[in-house]
Write a protein that holds these residues in place. Structure first.
Motif, mmCIF file in Angstrom:
data_model
loop_
_atom_site.group_PDB
_atom_site.id
_atom_site.type_symbol
_atom_site.label_atom_id
_atom_site.label_comp_id
_atom_site.label_asym_id
_atom_site.label_seq_id
_atom_site.Cartn_x
_atom_site.Cartn_y
_atom_site.Cartn_z
ATOM 1 N N GLU A 1 -20.463 -27.173 -140.899
ATOM 2 C CA GLU A 1 -20.432 -26.200 -141.989
ATOM 3 C C GLU A 1 -21.857 -25.790 -142.315
ATOM 4 N N VAL A 2 -22.122 -24.478 -142.360
ATOM 5 C CA VAL A 2 -23.460 -23.969 -142.687
ATOM 6 C C VAL A 2 -23.390 -23.314 -144.058
ATOM 7 N N ASN A 3 -24.168 -23.810 -144.969
ATOM 8 C CA ASN A 3 -24.226 -23.225 -146.320
ATOM 9 C C ASN A 3 -25.383 -22.238 -146.400
ATOM 10 N N VAL A 4 -25.064 -21.004 -146.692
ATOM 11 C CA VAL A 4 -26.075 -19.948 -146.806
ATOM 12 C C VAL A 4 -26.247 -19.613 -148.276
ATOM 13 N N THR A 5 -27.493 -19.720 -148.755
ATOM 14 C CA THR A 5 -27.741 -19.493 -150.191
ATOM 15 C C THR A 5 -28.291 -18.115 -150.481
ATOM 16 N N ASP A 6 -28.864 -17.427 -149.441
ATOM 17 C CA ASP A 6 -29.330 -16.050 -149.673
ATOM 18 C C ASP A 6 -29.197 -15.256 -148.374
ATOM 19 N N PRO A 7 -29.232 -13.914 -148.463
ATOM 20 C CA PRO A 7 -29.023 -13.058 -147.278
ATOM 21 C C PRO A 7 -30.047 -13.283 -146.177
ATOM 22 N N ASP A 8 -31.277 -13.675 -146.515
ATOM 23 C CA ASP A 8 -32.292 -13.872 -145.479
ATOM 24 C C ASP A 8 -31.914 -15.002 -144.525
ATOM 25 N N GLN A 9 -31.336 -16.043 -145.103
ATOM 26 C CA GLN A 9 -30.916 -17.165 -144.260
ATOM 27 C C GLN A 9 -29.841 -16.739 -143.257
ATOM 28 N N LEU A 10 -28.901 -15.912 -143.730
ATOM 29 C CA LEU A 10 -27.842 -15.397 -142.858
ATOM 30 C C LEU A 10 -28.438 -14.568 -141.728
ATOM 31 N N GLN A 11 -29.421 -13.724 -142.081
ATOM 32 C CA GLN A 11 -30.045 -12.871 -141.081
ATOM 33 C C GLN A 11 -30.798 -13.709 -140.042
ATOM 34 N N GLN A 12 -31.474 -14.764 -140.526
ATOM 35 C CA GLN A 12 -32.176 -15.650 -139.598
ATOM 36 C C GLN A 12 -31.188 -16.319 -138.626
ATOM 37 N N PHE A 13 -30.055 -16.706 -139.167
ATOM 38 C CA PHE A 13 -29.010 -17.345 -138.348
ATOM 39 C C PHE A 13 -28.533 -16.375 -137.256
ATOM 40 N N LEU A 14 -28.288 -15.128 -137.658
ATOM 41 C CA LEU A 14 -27.818 -14.120 -136.704
ATOM 42 C C LEU A 14 -28.900 -13.779 -135.686
ATOM 43 N N ASP A 15 -30.148 -13.692 -136.149
ATOM 44 C CA ASP A 15 -31.251 -13.369 -135.241
ATOM 45 C C ASP A 15 -31.432 -14.461 -134.185
ATOM 46 N N GLN A 16 -31.274 -15.702 -134.624
ATOM 47 C CA GLN A 16 -31.432 -16.818 -133.690
ATOM 48 C C GLN A 16 -30.333 -16.794 -132.627
ATOM 49 N N GLU A 17 -29.107 -16.475 -133.057
ATOM 50 C CA GLU A 17 -27.992 -16.366 -132.103
ATOM 51 C C GLU A 17 -28.250 -15.240 -131.117
ATOM 52 N N GLU A 18 -28.738 -14.126 -131.630
ATOM 53 C CA GLU A 18 -29.030 -12.976 -130.771
ATOM 54 C C GLU A 18 -30.126 -13.314 -129.771
ATOM 55 N N GLN A 19 -31.120 -14.067 -130.244
ATOM 56 C CA GLN A 19 -32.227 -14.455 -129.367
ATOM 57 C C GLN A 19 -31.726 -15.344 -128.227
ATOM 58 N N GLN A 20 -30.827 -16.261 -128.547
ATOM 59 C CA GLN A 20 -30.270 -17.129 -127.513
ATOM 60 C C GLN A 20 -29.557 -16.322 -126.441
ATOM 61 N N LEU A 21 -28.777 -15.333 -126.886
ATOM 62 C CA LEU A 21 -28.038 -14.498 -125.942
ATOM 63 C C LEU A 21 -28.987 -13.677 -125.079
ATOM 64 N N GLU A 22 -30.061 -13.168 -125.718
ATOM 65 C CA GLU A 22 -31.034 -12.366 -124.969
ATOM 66 C C GLU A 22 -31.739 -13.228 -123.918
ATOM 67 N N GLU A 23 -31.998 -14.478 -124.272
ATOM 68 C CA GLU A 23 -32.649 -15.384 -123.319
ATOM 69 C C GLU A 23 -31.745 -15.661 -122.111
ATOM 70 N N MET A 24 -30.452 -15.769 -122.377
ATOM 71 C CA MET A 24 -29.507 -15.959 -121.266
ATOM 72 C C MET A 24 -29.563 -14.778 -120.303
ATOM 73 N N VAL A 25 -29.539 -13.574 -120.863
ATOM 74 C CA VAL A 25 -29.566 -12.363 -120.042
ATOM 75 C C VAL A 25 -30.889 -12.274 -119.287
ATOM 76 N N GLN A 26 -31.995 -12.613 -119.935
ATOM 77 C CA GLN A 26 -33.296 -12.574 -119.281
ATOM 78 C C GLN A 26 -33.359 -13.581 -118.134
ATOM 79 N N GLN A 27 -32.676 -14.719 -118.307
ATOM 80 C CA GLN A 27 -32.625 -15.708 -117.228
ATOM 81 C C GLN A 27 -31.896 -15.139 -116.013
ATOM 82 N N ILE A 28 -30.790 -14.422 -116.272
ATOM 83 C CA ILE A 28 -30.038 -13.789 -115.184
ATOM 84 C C ILE A 28 -30.900 -12.744 -114.489
#
Length: 560
Positions: free
Chosen positions: A249-276
Motif C-alpha cells: 500500500e502506497v500512501n500519497v500525501t500530496d500531488p507531487d509524490q504521486l507525480q514522482q511515483f508516475l515519473d519513476q514508473e515511466e522511467q523504468q519503462l523507458e529504460e526497458m525500451v532503451q535496452q531493447i
C-alpha cells in the motif's frame, strides 16, 4: 449353502460369454471397417458427419471419420485405435489399416464357426504378420533423400482421392520443400511446419513461407508496418513494471509524490525500451503484455512490437530466425537476436498478421493453404498433414513400395506359399490372413466401379509372372507397373498397418467374456441423440445377454 445360487455381480451387471461375446466384438469391429471402406482409394467417396449442434465435417480421411463418429463400443474402439496409431506413426494409410483389421475379423469369424480355437487363430495371424513384414523388406525400393522427384510422387500419392487432388502437383512440391526445411540433426518434426488456412482463392494459390506467420498485429498504430533486414528480439515475459510479490500500500500525501511515483514508473519503462534498442532490435515479440507507455516509447524508436505471442509462436520464431527466447529485457543481448530479411504486417484472408520471412535456412516454415470454402480448406489441411507424414517417414526410412494394391497381392501370394510350411491348424489362419490382405485391392476396384473379381484375377496373374510392382489403375481399370507410373508410398505405411491391424484383431479374438456394470439393455441409440450419427444394423449375429444390436457396452449405435 445347499442349492442356493451364489450372487457375485450386482443385479444391474450384465455378462456375455463364449461364442456370443466373440460374435458381438467381431461384429462391432467389422462395422467400423465397413463405415470407412467406401472412402478407400483415388475414387473413394466422402462422408458427411453432422454433430448434434449442426457442425458439419466433409472428409474421406479415415481417422477423422472415426473420431467424429464418437464411437463408444469398447471392441470397436480397438479398431479406432488402429487408425489413430497409423496416423501418429505414419500419417497416412489409416483407412487401409482399419479395413484390413475388419477383414481379419471377418475371416476369423468363418474359422471360429469351423471350431478353430481363437488362440490358434491368434498364433497363425502373428506368424503371418511376421512373414508379411519380411516380404515387404525384400520387395522395398530404396530411395535417396535427395531424390526430389520420388518424394514429390510420394506426397502426391498421399493426396490422391482427397480434397487437395485438383492441385496435388503444386501442393506436393510445397510439402517436400517444407519437410526438408525443418529437418535437422535431431530428426524431422512436422510440428515445425505451421499450417495457416485462408478461405478464398484457389487451392493452387497456396504457398510456402520460409518463416513464420504470427496471428497478431503490431500493438501501436505509430509503429512501422515493415522492417527490412530486421533483428528480432524474443521475450516470454512482459514489458511492464513488475508488481510486488506481496500486497503493498502506497500512501500519497500530496500531488507531487504521486507525480514522482508516475515519473519513476515511466522511467523504468523507458529504460526497458532503451535496452531493447541498445542491443539493436528492430522487432520485439513479447509473450505477455506491453504497458501503454512502453508501446509509446517503442513507437518513438521505430521498433515493431507484438504482444501476447503464443509459446508455440515464440518457439517457431526462435527456430526460424536463429534467435533465443529470453525471460526479461535484462537478460537480452545481441547474441539472443534472430534475423529476418523481412518483418511486415500484411492482410491475409481479411485478417492482419505479422509475416516474418526471407530467413536463410529457416528451421520453421509456414504453409498457407487456400480454398473456396471452409470445408474445402479443412479437407486440404487433412490431405497436407497425411502428405507431410509420408514424406517424413520416407526421409527417415529411405524405402518405398509401389501403390495400387501391389504389395497386398504380393504378400497374399507369398503367405499362401508360407502356409504350406506351417504345421497344424495355424495353416488355416495364415491362409485366412492372405485372403484378408486382398481386401484392399478388391475395395480399390469396387470403389472405382470396376469388377473386383476380374481385377484380382489379373493382379494375381501378373504377380505370379514376377511383376512385383503391378497394381490397379483405378481410373482406367488396367493393371500397370506402379513404380514406373510414380505411384509409391513408404514401406512403413504397410508394415505399421499390418502390425496394428493384426494386434487389434488378435486382442478382440482372444476376448471370450464381456462383463459390464450397469443396465446395458437396449438396441440402437444415437451417440448424441441428434439422429445424425450412423445407426448400427439390428441383430448383430446373436449378441445375447441384453447386448443385442451392438447396443451393449454403450452400444455401437450408441457408439457412433
Amino acid at each position: 449353502m445347499g442349492n442356493q445360487p451364489l450372487i457375485v455381480m450386482s443385479d444391474d451387471s450384465q455378462r456375455t460369454s463364449g461364442r456370443d461375446a466373440q460374435s458381438m466384438n467381431i461384429s462391432a469391429g467389422k462395422a467400423v471397417a465397413e463405415a470407412v471402406r467406401t472412402t478407400l482409394g483415388p475414387k473413394g467417396m466422402d462422408k458427411m458427419l453432422v454433430d448434434s449442434s449442426g457442425g458439419v465435417v466433409v472428409t474421406n480421411d479415415g481417422v477423422t471419420i472415426l473420431k467424429e463418429m464418437d464411437i463408444e463400443h469398447p471392441a470397436a474402439n480397438m479398431i479406432v485405435e488402429v487408425a489413430q496409431t497409423q496416423e501418429d506413426e505414419v500419417g497416412d494409410g489409416t483407412t487401409s489399416a482399419v479395413v484390413v483389421a475388419g477383414e481379419l475379423l471377418k475371416q476369423a469369424e468363418e474359422l471360429l464357426d469351423q471350431d478353430i480355437h481363437a488362440t490358434t487363430l491368434a498364433q497363425g495371424y502373428r506368424q503371418a504378420a511376421e512373414r508379411a513384414k519380411e516380404v515387404l523388406d525384400d520387395i522395398a525400393i530404396e530411395v535417396d533423400a535427395d531424390d526430389t522427384e520420388v518424394l514429390t510422387q510420394i506426397a502426391s500419392t498421399a493426396m490422391t482421392g482427397k480434397g487437395a487432388e485438383n492441385a496435388r502437383d503444386v501442393l506436393a512440391e510445397l510439402v517436400v520443400d517444407a519437410v526438408r526445411a525443418v529437418a535437422d540433426e535431431d530428426g524431422i518434426d512436422t510440428e515445425n511446419v505451421k499450417v495457416e488456412k485462408v478461405v478464398g482463392g484457389a487451392t493452387s494459390e497456396s504457398e510456402l513461407i520460409e518463416g513464420v506467420i504470427v496471428d497478431k498485429e503490431r500493438v501501436h498504430d505509430n509503429m512501422p508496418y515493415f522492417a527490412e533486414d530486421a533483428n528480432v528480439a524474443l521475450l516470454d515475459g512482459a514489458l511492464e513494471v513488475k508488481e510486488t510479490e506481496i500486497d503493498a500500500e502506497v500512501n500519497v500525501t500530496d500531488p507531487d509524490q504521486l507525480q514522482q511515483f508516475l515519473d519513476q514508473e515511466e522511467q523504468q519503462l523507458e529504460e526497458m525500451v532503451q535496452q531493447i534498442k541498445s542491443v539493436g532490435a528492430d522487432v520485439v515479440f513479447v509473450g505477455s503484455g506491453i504497458d501503454d507507455m512502453a508501446q509509446h516509447f517503442l513507437a518513438q524508436e521505430g521498433i515493431i512490437a507484438v504482444r501476447r505471442a503464443k509459446d508455440s509462436d515464440l518457439s517457431r520464431l526462435a527456430r526460424s530466425t536463429g534467435g533465443s527466447v529470453v525471460s526479461s529485457v535484462d537478460d537480452l543481448d545481441e547474441d539472443d537476436l534472430g534475423y529476418a530479411g523481412s518483418v511486415a504486417q500484411k492482410d491475409i484472408g481479411g485478417d492482419q498478421r505479422i509475416f516474418v520471412e526471407d530467413v536463410e535456412d529457416a528451421k520453421s516454415v509456414t504453409l498457407v493453404l487456400r480454398g473456396g470454402t471452409e470445408h474445402v480448406v479443412d479437407e486440404v489441411e487433412r490431405a497436407i498433414e497425411d502428405s507431410m507424414g509420408v514424406v517424413r517417414v520416407t526421409l527417415e526410412d529411405g524405402e518405398v513400395l509401389p501403390g495400387g494394391g501391389a504389395p497386398e497381392i504380393e504378400l497374399a501370394l507369398a503367405l499362401r506359399d508360407f502356409a504350406d510350411s506351417v504345421g497344424g491348424r495355424e495353416q488355416l489362419a495364415v491362409e485366412a490372413f492372405a485372403d484378408a490382405l486382398e481386401v484392399n485391392p478388391r475395395t480399390l476396384a469396387e470403389n472405382a466401379g470396376l469388377d473386383s473379381i476380374d481385377s484380382l484375377v489379373e493382379l494375381r496373374s501378373q504377380h505370379d509372372g514376377g511383376a512385383q510392382g503391378a497394381g490397379l489403375d483405378a481410373y482406367t481399370g488396367d493393371v500397370i507397373d506402379m513404380e514406373e507410373e510414380g505411384v509409391v508410398e513408404p514401406r512403413r505405411v504397410k508394415t505399421q498397418a499390418i502390425e496394428s491391424a493384426t494386434e487389434a484383431a488378435v486382442m478382440i479374438l482372444r476376448i471370450d467374456d464381456v462383463i459390464a456394470a450397469g443396465d446395458l439393455s437396449g438396441g440402437q441409440v444415437d451417440a448424441d441423440d441428434g439422429g445424425d450419427d450412423m445407426d448400427m444394423p439390428p441383430g448383430g449375429g446373436g449378441m445375447g445377454g441384453g447386448m443385442g444390436g451392438m447396443g451393449g457396452m454403450g452400444g455401437m449405435g450408441g457408439a457412433m
